[in-house]
Scaffold this active site. Structure first.
Site, PDB file in Angstrom:
ATOM      1  N   ASP A  33       0.842  -1.192   0.000  1.00  0.00           N
ATOM      2  CA  ASP A  33       0.000   0.000   0.000  1.00  0.00           C
ATOM      3  C   ASP A  33       0.882   1.249   0.000  1.00  0.00           C
ATOM      4  O   ASP A  33       1.908   1.300   0.693  1.00  0.00           O
ATOM      5  CB  ASP A  33      -0.914  -0.005   1.235  1.00  0.00           C
ATOM      6  CG  ASP A  33      -2.058   0.973   1.104  1.00  0.00           C
ATOM      7  OD1 ASP A  33      -3.216   0.533   0.968  1.00  0.00           O
ATOM      8  OD2 ASP A  33      -1.798   2.207   1.120  1.00  0.00           O
ATOM      9  N   ILE A  34       0.468   2.246  -0.749  1.00  0.00           N
ATOM     10  CA  ILE A  34       1.273   3.465  -0.884  1.00  0.00           C
ATOM     11  C   ILE A  34       1.279   4.285   0.412  1.00  0.00           C
ATOM     12  O   ILE A  34       2.210   5.042   0.679  1.00  0.00           O
ATOM     13  CB  ILE A  34       0.767   4.302  -2.089  1.00  0.00           C
ATOM     14  CG1 ILE A  34       1.846   5.198  -2.640  1.00  0.00           C
ATOM     15  CG2 ILE A  34      -0.499   5.077  -1.749  1.00  0.00           C
ATOM     16  CD1 ILE A  34       1.529   5.756  -4.020  1.00  0.00           C
ATOM     17  N   ASN A  91     -12.888  -3.455   2.045  1.00  0.00           N
ATOM     18  CA  ASN A  91     -13.954  -2.459   2.086  1.00  0.00           C
ATOM     19  C   ASN A  91     -14.815  -2.604   0.836  1.00  0.00           C
ATOM     20  O   ASN A  91     -14.293  -2.747  -0.274  1.00  0.00           O
ATOM     21  CB  ASN A  91     -13.354  -1.054   2.166  1.00  0.00           C
ATOM     22  CG  ASN A  91     -12.579  -0.850   3.451  1.00  0.00           C
ATOM     23  OD1 ASN A  91     -13.033  -1.247   4.515  1.00  0.00           O
ATOM     24  ND2 ASN A  91     -11.404  -0.248   3.362  1.00  0.00           N
ATOM     25  N   GLU A  99     -12.535   3.104  -1.334  1.00  0.00           N
ATOM     26  CA  GLU A  99     -12.064   4.252  -2.117  1.00  0.00           C
ATOM     27  C   GLU A  99     -11.706   3.864  -3.544  1.00  0.00           C
ATOM     28  O   GLU A  99     -11.955   4.635  -4.469  1.00  0.00           O
ATOM     29  CB  GLU A  99     -10.862   4.899  -1.424  1.00  0.00           C
ATOM     30  CG  GLU A  99     -11.275   5.628  -0.145  1.00  0.00           C
ATOM     31  CD  GLU A  99     -10.091   6.211   0.618  1.00  0.00           C
ATOM     32  OE1 GLU A  99      -8.946   6.123   0.118  1.00  0.00           O
ATOM     33  OE2 GLU A  99     -10.330   6.733   1.708  1.00  0.00           O
ATOM     34  N   VAL A 100     -11.080   2.705  -3.713  1.00  0.00           N
ATOM     35  CA  VAL A 100     -10.672   2.287  -5.064  1.00  0.00           C
ATOM     36  C   VAL A 100     -11.613   1.176  -5.534  1.00  0.00           C
ATOM     37  O   VAL A 100     -11.696   0.123  -4.900  1.00  0.00           O
ATOM     38  CB  VAL A 100      -9.204   1.788  -5.070  1.00  0.00           C
ATOM     39  CG1 VAL A 100      -8.809   1.341  -6.469  1.00  0.00           C
ATOM     40  CG2 VAL A 100      -8.266   2.877  -4.571  1.00  0.00           C
ATOM     41  N   HIS A 104      -9.963  -5.351  -3.599  1.00  0.00           N
ATOM     42  CA  HIS A 104      -8.668  -5.552  -2.950  1.00  0.00           C
ATOM     43  C   HIS A 104      -8.897  -6.008  -1.527  1.00  0.00           C
ATOM     44  O   HIS A 104      -9.835  -5.566  -0.863  1.00  0.00           O
ATOM     45  CB  HIS A 104      -7.803  -4.284  -2.980  1.00  0.00           C
ATOM     46  CG  HIS A 104      -8.497  -3.036  -2.534  1.00  0.00           C
ATOM     47  ND1 HIS A 104      -9.429  -2.383  -3.302  1.00  0.00           N
ATOM     48  CD2 HIS A 104      -8.412  -2.338  -1.375  1.00  0.00           C
ATOM     49  CE1 HIS A 104      -9.879  -1.319  -2.653  1.00  0.00           C
ATOM     50  NE2 HIS A 104      -9.282  -1.283  -1.476  1.00  0.00           N
ATOM     51  N   HIS A 106      -6.883  -5.959   2.020  1.00  0.00           N
ATOM     52  CA  HIS A 106      -5.730  -5.434   2.761  1.00  0.00           C
ATOM     53  C   HIS A 106      -5.220  -6.540   3.679  1.00  0.00           C
ATOM     54  O   HIS A 106      -6.011  -7.151   4.405  1.00  0.00           O
ATOM     55  CB  HIS A 106      -6.139  -4.253   3.650  1.00  0.00           C
ATOM     56  CG  HIS A 106      -6.731  -3.065   2.942  1.00  0.00           C
ATOM     57  ND1 HIS A 106      -6.054  -1.877   2.796  1.00  0.00           N
ATOM     58  CD2 HIS A 106      -7.946  -2.869   2.370  1.00  0.00           C
ATOM     59  CE1 HIS A 106      -6.827  -1.000   2.165  1.00  0.00           C
ATOM     60  NE2 HIS A 106      -7.987  -1.574   1.893  1.00  0.00           N
TER      61      HIS A 106
HETATM   62  P1  5GP Z   1      -9.924   1.257   0.206  1.00  0.00           P
HETATM   63  O1  5GP Z   1     -10.392   2.371   1.094  1.00  0.00           O
HETATM   64  O2  5GP Z   1     -10.476   1.359  -1.181  1.00  0.00           O
HETATM   65  O3  5GP Z   1     -10.145  -0.089   0.844  1.00  0.00           O
HETATM   66  O4  5GP Z   1      -8.341   1.394   0.164  1.00  0.00           O
HETATM   67  C1  5GP Z   1      -7.626   1.800  -0.946  1.00  0.00           C
HETATM   68  C2  5GP Z   1      -6.157   1.697  -0.579  1.00  0.00           C
HETATM   69  O5  5GP Z   1      -5.409   1.890  -1.749  1.00  0.00           O
HETATM   70  C3  5GP Z   1      -5.682   2.717   0.449  1.00  0.00           C
HETATM   71  O6  5GP Z   1      -5.106   2.040   1.564  1.00  0.00           O
HETATM   72  C4  5GP Z   1      -4.643   3.550  -0.321  1.00  0.00           C
HETATM   73  O7  5GP Z   1      -3.547   3.937   0.479  1.00  0.00           O
HETATM   74  C5  5GP Z   1      -4.232   2.606  -1.423  1.00  0.00           C
HETATM   75  N1  5GP Z   1      -3.818   3.261  -2.651  1.00  0.00           N
HETATM   76  C6  5GP Z   1      -4.454   4.257  -3.305  1.00  0.00           C
HETATM   77  N2  5GP Z   1      -3.786   4.611  -4.414  1.00  0.00           N
HETATM   78  C7  5GP Z   1      -2.700   3.795  -4.476  1.00  0.00           C
HETATM   79  C8  5GP Z   1      -1.634   3.671  -5.411  1.00  0.00           C
HETATM   80  O8  5GP Z   1      -1.538   4.377  -6.417  1.00  0.00           O
HETATM   81  N3  5GP Z   1      -0.692   2.734  -5.143  1.00  0.00           N
HETATM   82  C9  5GP Z   1      -0.755   1.923  -4.042  1.00  0.00           C
HETATM   83  N4  5GP Z   1       0.213   1.030  -3.862  1.00  0.00           N
HETATM   84  N5  5GP Z   1      -1.750   2.009  -3.136  1.00  0.00           N
HETATM   85  C10 5GP Z   1      -2.718   2.938  -3.359  1.00  0.00           C
END
Ligand code: 5GP
Length: 122
Positions: A33-34, A91, A99-100, A104, A106
């Site tokens: 994760d970034i 999520n 968010e994405v 995915h 985690h």
């Molecule tokens: P969500 O809230 O969708 O479960 O989490 C999305 C995750 O993607 C977050 O933890 C965020 O830090 C990670 N993320 C967002 N953009 C990028 C990216 O460009 N590269 C990587 N490696 N992680 C990302």
């Protein structure tokens, strides 16, 4: 919900954006994760166009779903968190605060992670 081909993980899968890969096979990609929330914070994604665990478990076959979760466990073991314990988290949609919009999981570990959610019951 239709899959959004422009989401950031779709762009990583197409090689348009870089990632710090920790595992890859024909069906699955995992990368750090970034913005890590723990010493180990790996995102595990299927290569297929699935928005979340909802359409994945509805539409993908049992072998694909099974392989995906086998890989999640393997990554945790390879990251060295299986012995001390870890958390997997996915999520989904609005209430899940996703968010994405590409499925995915985690994998979080490497320190005590506290309770699962803030306890609004007090
Ligand atoms: P969500 O809230 O969708 O479960 O989490 C999305 C995750 O993607 C977050 O933890 C965020 O830090 C990670 N993320 C967002 N953009 C990028 C990216 O460009 N590269 C990587 N490696 N992680 C990302």
């Amino acid at each position: 919900m239709a899959y959004d081909q422009t989401n950031i993980f779709a762009r990583i899968l197409r090689g348009e954006l870089p990632c710090d890969t920790v595992y890859e096979d024909e069906h699955v990609l995992a990368f750090n994760d970034i913005r890590p929330l723990a010493p180990v914070h790996v995102l595990v994604i299927p290569k297929g166009p699935y928005t979340s665990l909802d359409d994945f478990t509805a539409d993908a076959g049992p072998e694909v779903v099974g392989h995906y979760f086998k890989v999640v466990g393997e990554i945790a073991r390879k990251a060295g968190v299986a012995e001390t314990g870890y958390r997997i988290l996915s999520n989904i949609g609005g209430h899940g605060h996703q968010e994405v919009p590409h499925l995915h999981v985690h994998v979080l570990g490497g320190r005590p992670l506290g309770r699962m959610l803030p306890d609004a019951r007090g």
